[in-house]
Design an enzyme around this catalytic site. Structure first.
Site, PDB file in Angstrom:
ATOM      1  N   ASP A   1      36.891  44.483  55.246  1.00  0.00           N
ATOM      2  CA  ASP A   1      36.183  44.993  53.321  1.00  0.00           C
ATOM      3  C   ASP A   1      36.746  46.459  52.461  1.00  0.00           C
ATOM      4  O   ASP A   1      37.373  47.092  52.968  1.00  0.00           O
ATOM      5  CB  ASP A   1      34.326  45.480  53.399  1.00  0.00           C
ATOM      6  CG  ASP A   1      34.402  45.022  51.344  1.00  0.00           C
ATOM      7  OD1 ASP A   1      34.437  45.181  50.620  1.00  0.00           O
ATOM      8  OD2 ASP A   1      33.245  44.304  52.144  1.00  0.00           O
ATOM      9  N   VAL A   2      37.451  46.102  51.723  1.00  0.00           N
ATOM     10  CA  VAL A   2      38.116  47.003  50.970  1.00  0.00           C
ATOM     11  C   VAL A   2      37.590  47.970  50.224  1.00  0.00           C
ATOM     12  O   VAL A   2      37.826  48.918  50.105  1.00  0.00           O
ATOM     13  CB  VAL A   2      39.252  46.260  50.088  1.00  0.00           C
ATOM     14  CG1 VAL A   2      40.033  45.508  50.657  1.00  0.00           C
ATOM     15  CG2 VAL A   2      38.357  45.535  49.157  1.00  0.00           C
TER      16      VAL A   2
ATOM     17  N   SER B   1      47.155  42.909  36.039  1.00  0.00           N
ATOM     18  CA  SER B   1      46.575  41.208  35.131  1.00  0.00           C
ATOM     19  C   SER B   1      47.219  42.048  33.606  1.00  0.00           C
ATOM     20  O   SER B   1      47.084  42.907  33.173  1.00  0.00           O
ATOM     21  CB  SER B   1      44.848  41.676  35.225  1.00  0.00           C
ATOM     22  OG  SER B   1      45.129  39.509  34.300  1.00  0.00           O
TER      23      SER B   1
ATOM     24  N   TYR C   1      35.871  42.228  33.729  1.00  0.00           N
ATOM     25  CA  TYR C   1      37.614  41.897  34.559  1.00  0.00           C
ATOM     26  C   TYR C   1      38.711  42.919  33.789  1.00  0.00           C
ATOM     27  O   TYR C   1      39.621  43.785  34.239  1.00  0.00           O
ATOM     28  CB  TYR C   1      38.382  40.431  34.013  1.00  0.00           C
ATOM     29  CG  TYR C   1      39.248  39.773  34.611  1.00  0.00           C
ATOM     30  CD1 TYR C   1      39.043  40.496  36.683  1.00  0.00           C
ATOM     31  CD2 TYR C   1      40.030  40.127  34.536  1.00  0.00           C
ATOM     32  CE1 TYR C   1      40.429  39.961  37.211  1.00  0.00           C
ATOM     33  CE2 TYR C   1      41.388  39.519  35.062  1.00  0.00           C
ATOM     34  CZ  TYR C   1      41.592  39.598  37.038  1.00  0.00           C
ATOM     35  OH  TYR C   1      42.585  38.802  37.668  1.00  0.00           O
TER      36      TYR C   1
ATOM     37  N   LYS D   1      40.759  46.082  35.785  1.00  0.00           N
ATOM     38  CA  LYS D   1      42.161  45.494  35.791  1.00  0.00           C
ATOM     39  C   LYS D   1      43.369  47.093  35.442  1.00  0.00           C
ATOM     40  O   LYS D   1      44.116  47.713  34.981  1.00  0.00           O
ATOM     41  CB  LYS D   1      43.117  44.379  35.058  1.00  0.00           C
ATOM     42  CG  LYS D   1      42.237  43.143  36.518  1.00  0.00           C
ATOM     43  CD  LYS D   1      42.885  43.622  38.319  1.00  0.00           C
ATOM     44  CE  LYS D   1      42.797  42.200  38.465  1.00  0.00           C
ATOM     45  NZ  LYS D   1      43.546  42.677  40.259  1.00  0.00           N
TER      46      LYS D   1
ATOM     47  N   VAL E   1      47.331  32.150  37.138  1.00  0.00           N
ATOM     48  CA  VAL E   1      47.933  31.377  38.660  1.00  0.00           C
ATOM     49  C   VAL E   1      47.202  30.624  39.013  1.00  0.00           C
ATOM     50  O   VAL E   1      46.134  31.060  38.957  1.00  0.00           O
ATOM     51  CB  VAL E   1      48.500  32.937  39.223  1.00  0.00           C
ATOM     52  CG1 VAL E   1      49.157  32.620  40.449  1.00  0.00           C
ATOM     53  CG2 VAL E   1      49.099  33.704  38.663  1.00  0.00           C
TER      54      VAL E   1
END
Length: 258
Positions: free
Chosen positions: A61-62, A139, A152, A156, A185
């Site tokens: 896990d990061v 992003s 989000y 980012k 994407v």
């Protein structure tokens, strides 16, 4: 194609989507790769159909520094060290501020921001004394705002400025830090949002000057360039792969479900 034959690369979020496509591109360019993610990593490694001595897989896990340090140890044992990291792990939620819970906000920030910082930290600690690089997945939403994406966009935007700060801090030891900032994407995450009516593909394509979404291969190619010697004087840069989205003034489609 960039020459990455000397590069040993940690790629987070590599089970599927962008991370997996980036791993495929880096292997094609000659790099040796460590896939890192929360599950299904052996399946992801087999799907690449790469020589056993060019790719390893680590489950972790990061958000856990011990897991990331374990990945760099695996790389050192398998490849003799680490030269770069691509931070592709990330999540999103599309919801207005009134319904996005504090727990959901924290999760996005923990994975997208803290996870990115911890990934770079672990990689840099294991890199040679001089040289190395990091490519962070940002992003277009890191460069502007949008309805229902407060967490989000915040995450980012933080990743973009994190890259600028680390480029300044780590430049004296020869470490380059850059961001690839794509528009929409077509990944499993985006397909899921489209299926749930939370992502307006037609709206994204309509307000993009090139008239379409990006492909995973195009994003992977930008990452490969920033990892290569061809980008040796490039650091602290936000590289859009957005079909002109940012240049178009960040105008949103009329449907807020983008």
């Amino acid at each position: 194609m960039p020459d990455l034959t000397t590069q040993r690369v940690l790629i987070t979020g590599a089970r599927q989507g962008l991370g997996h496509a980036i791993a495929r591109r880096f292997l094609a360019d000659g790099a040796r790769v460590c896939l890192f993610g929360r599950g299904g990593m052996e399946e992801a490694r087999r799907a690449l159909n790469a020589p056993a001595d060019s790719v390893v897989a680590v489950t972790g896990d990061v958000r856990d520094s011990a897991d990331l340090e374990r990945a760099t140890r695996v790389m050192t044992e398998a490849f003799g060290g680490i030269d770069g990291v691509v931070t592709a792990a990330g999540i999103t939620r599309i919801a207005p501020i009134a319904t996005l819970t504090p727990e959901q906000f924290r999760e996005i920030m923990d994975i997208n921001v803290t996870g990115t910082w911890l990934s770079v930290r672990a990689a840099v600690e294991a890199m040679p004394d001089l040289g190395g690089w990091a490519v962070l997945l940002g992003s277009v939403y890191g460069e502007g705002g949008a309805p229902d994406r407060s967490a989000y966009c915040a995450s980012k935007g933080a990743v973009h400025n994190l890259a600028r700060a680390l480029a300044v801090e780590l430049g004296p030891r020869g470490v380059r830090v850059n961001v690839v900032a794509p528009t929409g994407v077509m990944t499993p995450m985006i397909r899921d949002l489209i299926a749930r009516g939370l992502y307006n593909q037609a709206g994204v394509e309509a307000r993009t000057p090139l008239g379409r979404m990006a492909t995973v291969e195009e994003v992977a190619a930008a990452c490969a360039f920033l990892a290569s010697p061809d980008a040796g004087m490039t650091t602290g840069t936000i590289l859009p792969v957005d079909g002109g989205w940012i240049a178009n003034g960040f105008i949103q489609p009329s449907n807020t479900n983008r």
